[in-house]
Design a protein around this motif. Structure first.
Motif, PDB file in Angstrom:
ATOM      1  N   PRO A   1       9.979 -35.486  41.558  1.00 15.30           N
ATOM      2  CA  PRO A   1      10.091 -34.478  40.505  1.00 15.30           C
ATOM      3  C   PRO A   1       9.497 -33.135  40.925  1.00 15.30           C
ATOM      4  CG  PRO A   1       8.323 -35.995  40.010  1.00 15.30           C
ATOM      5  CD  PRO A   1       8.975 -36.497  41.272  1.00 15.30           C
ATOM      6  N   SER A   2       9.851 -32.095  40.187  1.00 14.47           N
ATOM      7  CA  SER A   2       9.270 -30.771  40.435  1.00 14.47           C
ATOM      8  C   SER A   2       7.769 -30.823  40.148  1.00 14.47           C
ATOM      9  CB  SER A   2       9.945 -29.717  39.556  1.00 14.47           C
ATOM     10  OG  SER A   2       9.639 -29.927  38.195  1.00 14.47           O
ATOM     11  N   SER A   3       7.021 -29.983  40.833  1.00 15.45           N
ATOM     12  CA  SER A   3       5.564 -29.990  40.658  1.00 15.45           C
ATOM     13  C   SER A   3       5.163 -29.611  39.233  1.00 15.45           C
ATOM     14  CB  SER A   3       4.902 -29.053  41.671  1.00 15.45           C
ATOM     15  OG  SER A   3       5.402 -27.738  41.531  1.00 15.45           O
ATOM     16  N   GLU A   4       5.908 -28.712  38.598  1.00 11.98           N
ATOM     17  CA  GLU A   4       5.623 -28.329  37.216  1.00 11.98           C
ATOM     18  C   GLU A   4       5.769 -29.529  36.281  1.00 11.98           C
ATOM     19  OE1 GLU A   4       7.083 -24.836  39.513  1.00 11.98           O
ATOM     20  OE2 GLU A   4       7.867 -26.845  39.164  1.00 11.98           O
ATOM     21  N   ALA A   5       6.770 -30.339  36.526  1.00 15.93           N
ATOM     22  CA  ALA A   5       6.991 -31.518  35.689  1.00 15.93           C
ATOM     23  C   ALA A   5       5.872 -32.534  35.875  1.00 15.93           C
ATOM     24  CB  ALA A   5       8.338 -32.151  36.002  1.00 15.93           C
ATOM     25  N   VAL A   6       5.436 -32.726  37.110  1.00 16.72           N
ATOM     26  CA  VAL A   6       4.381 -33.702  37.383  1.00 16.72           C
ATOM     27  C   VAL A   6       3.081 -33.292  36.705  1.00 16.72           C
ATOM     28  CG1 VAL A   6       2.939 -34.725  39.203  1.00 16.72           C
ATOM     29  CG2 VAL A   6       5.401 -34.529  39.524  1.00 16.72           C
ATOM     30  N   SER A   7       2.806 -31.980  36.641  1.00 18.85           N
ATOM     31  CA  SER A   7       1.559 -31.535  36.012  1.00 18.85           C
ATOM     32  C   SER A   7       1.547 -31.822  34.509  1.00 18.85           C
ATOM     33  CB  SER A   7       1.309 -30.050  36.279  1.00 18.85           C
ATOM     34  OG  SER A   7       2.264 -29.254  35.629  1.00 18.85           O
ATOM     35  N   THR A   8       2.721 -31.889  33.894  1.00 20.39           N
ATOM     36  CA  THR A   8       2.814 -32.173  32.460  1.00 20.39           C
ATOM     37  C   THR A   8       3.148 -33.634  32.183  1.00 20.39           C
ATOM     38  OG1 THR A   8       3.628 -29.922  32.143  1.00 20.39           O
ATOM     39  CG2 THR A   8       3.927 -31.434  30.310  1.00 20.39           C
ATOM     40  N   TYR A   9       3.988 -34.219  33.015  1.00 19.64           N
ATOM     41  CA  TYR A   9       4.471 -35.595  32.817  1.00 19.64           C
ATOM     42  C   TYR A   9       4.165 -36.412  34.073  1.00 19.64           C
ATOM     43  CZ  TYR A   9       7.174 -32.959  29.375  1.00 19.64           C
ATOM     44  OH  TYR A   9       7.548 -32.110  28.358  1.00 19.64           O
ATOM     45  N   ALA A  10       2.914 -36.798  34.236  1.00 18.35           N
ATOM     46  CA  ALA A  10       2.466 -37.487  35.454  1.00 18.35           C
ATOM     47  C   ALA A  10       3.253 -38.760  35.730  1.00 18.35           C
ATOM     48  CB  ALA A  10       0.979 -37.797  35.359  1.00 18.35           C
ATOM     49  N   PHE A  11       3.752 -39.417  34.688  1.00 19.40           N
ATOM     50  CA  PHE A  11       4.496 -40.675  34.872  1.00 19.40           C
ATOM     51  C   PHE A  11       5.757 -40.487  35.718  1.00 19.40           C
ATOM     52  CE2 PHE A  11       6.115 -38.896  30.895  1.00 19.40           C
ATOM     53  CZ  PHE A  11       7.493 -39.018  31.050  1.00 19.40           C
ATOM     54  N   LEU A  12       6.257 -39.261  35.823  1.00 21.77           N
ATOM     55  CA  LEU A  12       7.459 -39.014  36.639  1.00 21.77           C
ATOM     56  C   LEU A  12       7.221 -39.309  38.114  1.00 21.77           C
ATOM     57  CD1 LEU A  12       8.699 -35.652  35.075  1.00 21.77           C
ATOM     58  CD2 LEU A  12       9.853 -37.861  34.924  1.00 21.77           C
ATOM     59  N   ALA A  13       5.984 -39.197  38.557  1.00 17.82           N
ATOM     60  CA  ALA A  13       5.656 -39.409  39.965  1.00 17.82           C
ATOM     61  C   ALA A  13       5.220 -40.839  40.266  1.00 17.82           C
ATOM     62  CB  ALA A  13       4.554 -38.431  40.381  1.00 17.82           C
ATOM     63  N   GLN A  14       5.324 -41.719  39.296  1.00 16.65           N
ATOM     64  CA  GLN A  14       4.849 -43.094  39.471  1.00 16.65           C
ATOM     65  C   GLN A  14       6.008 -44.087  39.497  1.00 16.65           C
ATOM     66  OE1 GLN A  14       2.162 -43.477  36.182  1.00 16.65           O
ATOM     67  NE2 GLN A  14       0.709 -42.017  37.029  1.00 16.65           N
ATOM     68  N   ASP A  15       6.602 -44.259  40.660  1.00 14.87           N
ATOM     69  CA  ASP A  15       7.672 -45.249  40.853  1.00 14.87           C
ATOM     70  C   ASP A  15       8.836 -45.082  39.880  1.00 14.87           C
ATOM     71  OD1 ASP A  15       6.373 -46.465  43.001  1.00 14.87           O
ATOM     72  OD2 ASP A  15       5.199 -47.740  41.660  1.00 14.87           O
ATOM     73  N   TRP A  16       9.284 -43.869  39.680  1.00 17.33           N
ATOM     74  CA  TRP A  16      10.438 -43.592  38.823  1.00 17.33           C
ATOM     75  C   TRP A  16      11.644 -44.292  39.423  1.00 17.33           C
ATOM     76  CZ3 TRP A  16      10.948 -40.914  34.248  1.00 17.33           C
ATOM     77  CH2 TRP A  16      12.245 -40.591  33.847  1.00 17.33           C
TER      78      TRP A  16
ATOM     79  N   PRO B   1      12.941 -24.466  32.339  1.00 13.75           N
ATOM     80  CA  PRO B   1      12.402 -25.747  32.808  1.00 13.75           C
ATOM     81  C   PRO B   1      13.386 -26.438  33.760  1.00 13.75           C
ATOM     82  CG  PRO B   1      12.954 -25.849  30.460  1.00 13.75           C
ATOM     83  CD  PRO B   1      13.187 -24.445  30.900  1.00 13.75           C
ATOM     84  N   SER B   2      12.838 -27.299  34.614  1.00 11.37           N
ATOM     85  CA  SER B   2      13.654 -28.020  35.599  1.00 11.37           C
ATOM     86  C   SER B   2      14.245 -29.293  34.989  1.00 11.37           C
ATOM     87  CB  SER B   2      12.788 -28.394  36.802  1.00 11.37           C
ATOM     88  OG  SER B   2      11.807 -29.348  36.415  1.00 11.37           O
ATOM     89  N   TRP B   3      15.133 -29.914  35.749  1.00  8.37           N
ATOM     90  CA  TRP B   3      15.717 -31.200  35.359  1.00  8.37           C
ATOM     91  C   TRP B   3      14.597 -32.234  35.211  1.00  8.37           C
ATOM     92  CZ3 TRP B   3      21.056 -32.468  37.787  1.00  8.37           C
ATOM     93  CH2 TRP B   3      21.634 -33.583  37.166  1.00  8.37           C
ATOM     94  N   SER B   4      13.611 -32.183  36.105  1.00  3.64           N
ATOM     95  CA  SER B   4      12.478 -33.111  36.017  1.00  3.64           C
ATOM     96  C   SER B   4      11.759 -32.963  34.686  1.00  3.64           C
ATOM     97  CB  SER B   4      11.469 -32.837  37.129  1.00  3.64           C
ATOM     98  OG  SER B   4      12.042 -32.934  38.403  1.00  3.64           O
ATOM     99  N   GLU B   5      11.561 -31.716  34.249  1.00  7.05           N
ATOM    100  CA  GLU B   5      10.903 -31.481  32.971  1.00  7.05           C
ATOM    101  C   GLU B   5      11.749 -32.037  31.828  1.00  7.05           C
ATOM    102  OE1 GLU B   5       8.538 -27.434  33.214  1.00  7.05           O
ATOM    103  OE2 GLU B   5      10.280 -27.428  34.569  1.00  7.05           O
ATOM    104  N   MET B   6      13.062 -31.910  31.950  1.00 10.78           N
ATOM    105  CA  MET B   6      13.955 -32.488  30.936  1.00 10.78           C
ATOM    106  C   MET B   6      13.762 -34.011  30.889  1.00 10.78           C
ATOM    107  SD  MET B   6      18.083 -32.604  30.655  1.00 10.78           S
ATOM    108  CE  MET B   6      18.171 -33.818  31.937  1.00 10.78           C
ATOM    109  N   LYS B   7      13.657 -34.646  32.047  1.00 11.51           N
ATOM    110  CA  LYS B   7      13.431 -36.093  32.072  1.00 11.51           C
ATOM    111  C   LYS B   7      12.136 -36.445  31.355  1.00 11.51           C
ATOM    112  CE  LYS B   7      15.922 -37.103  36.345  1.00 11.51           C
ATOM    113  NZ  LYS B   7      15.865 -37.795  37.641  1.00 11.51           N
ATOM    114  N   GLY B   8      11.082 -35.649  31.588  1.00 14.84           N
ATOM    115  CA  GLY B   8       9.819 -35.893  30.907  1.00 14.84           C
ATOM    116  C   GLY B   8       9.920 -35.708  29.406  1.00 14.84           C
ATOM    117  N   ILE B   9      10.618 -34.671  28.982  1.00 16.96           N
ATOM    118  CA  ILE B   9      10.777 -34.381  27.555  1.00 16.96           C
ATOM    119  C   ILE B   9      11.537 -35.491  26.837  1.00 16.96           C
ATOM    120  CG2 ILE B   9      11.982 -32.855  25.906  1.00 16.96           C
ATOM    121  CD1 ILE B   9      11.299 -30.536  27.923  1.00 16.96           C
ATOM    122  N   PHE B  10      12.615 -35.948  27.455  1.00 16.51           N
ATOM    123  CA  PHE B  10      13.511 -36.897  26.778  1.00 16.51           C
ATOM    124  C   PHE B  10      13.232 -38.361  27.112  1.00 16.51           C
ATOM    125  CE2 PHE B  10      15.918 -32.967  26.434  1.00 16.51           C
ATOM    126  CZ  PHE B  10      16.304 -33.020  25.099  1.00 16.51           C
TER     127      PHE B  10
END
Length: 180
Positions: free
Chosen positions: A66-81, A170-179
């Motif tokens: 994921p994008s670094s901005e997304a990871v800072s808000t949605y840490a779960f994106l970086a954990q074995d997505w 926002p990036s696609w990664s951030e969208m994944k975190g949001i939704f």
């Protein structure tokens, strides 16, 4: 003896769970990209997931960076997505969009570069419009890299995805975190 029984009459066929009308066999990498765009427009989870690697047909697993901005808000994106997470966020997105409103995914500055005969890198800028009715952002933009592989059926699929935010949107990664 069998007068009240309809054992030998035919019934109307059942409709499949999801329509795959816009899904094409991904015999070329560009078809994977078209299938991905169509899966959003059609809001079709089965077609979306079919764009990604299937370990039954190739010895590769799916990786998402994921994008670094997304990871800072949605840490779960970086954990074995994984693909179950892809399915979950995609279903959440399509559930929030009215039936008659298409989700639009466009790519620009596309490039394909070969890594070997059966693998390549696709990179592009993307713009994604999600016409939902909630307070969340509707537009997402960035740059992505897909590593693709041809499996033992000669079908292409995405096995590696790196997302980068490249604008104030926002990036696609951030969208994944949001939704999610």
């Amino acid at each position: 003896m069998l007068s009240g029984c309809d054992l030998f009459t035919t019934r109307d066929p059942e409709k499949p769970d999801e329509n795959r009308a816009n899904f094409q066999p991904p015999k070329e990498p560009s078809i994977v990209i078209e299938n991905l765009k169509n899966s959003f427009n059609d809001k079709n989870t089965q077609n979306y997931i079919a764009c990604f690697v299937d370990t039954l047909f190739v010895n590769k697993s799916f990786t998402f960076i994921p994008s670094s901005e997304a990871v800072s808000t949605y840490a779960f994106l970086a954990q074995d997505w994984g693909l179950d997470d892809e399915r979950r966020y995609f279903n959440s997105v399509i559930a929030k969009v009215p039936k008659d409103f298409p989700i639009t995914l466009t790519f620009s500055d596309e490039s394909y570069s070969s890594l070997s005969g059966d693998t390549l890198v696709y990179s592009a800028n993307y713009f994604l419009n999600i016409p939902h009715n909630s307070s969340e952002p509707k537009n997402y933009s960035g740059n992505l890299q897909f590593n693709m592989i041809r499996d033992n059926r000669s079908d292409w699929s995405i096995y590696y995805w790196k997302d980068t935010r490249s604008s104030s949107l926002p990036s696609w990664s951030e969208m994944k975190g949001i939704f999610y």
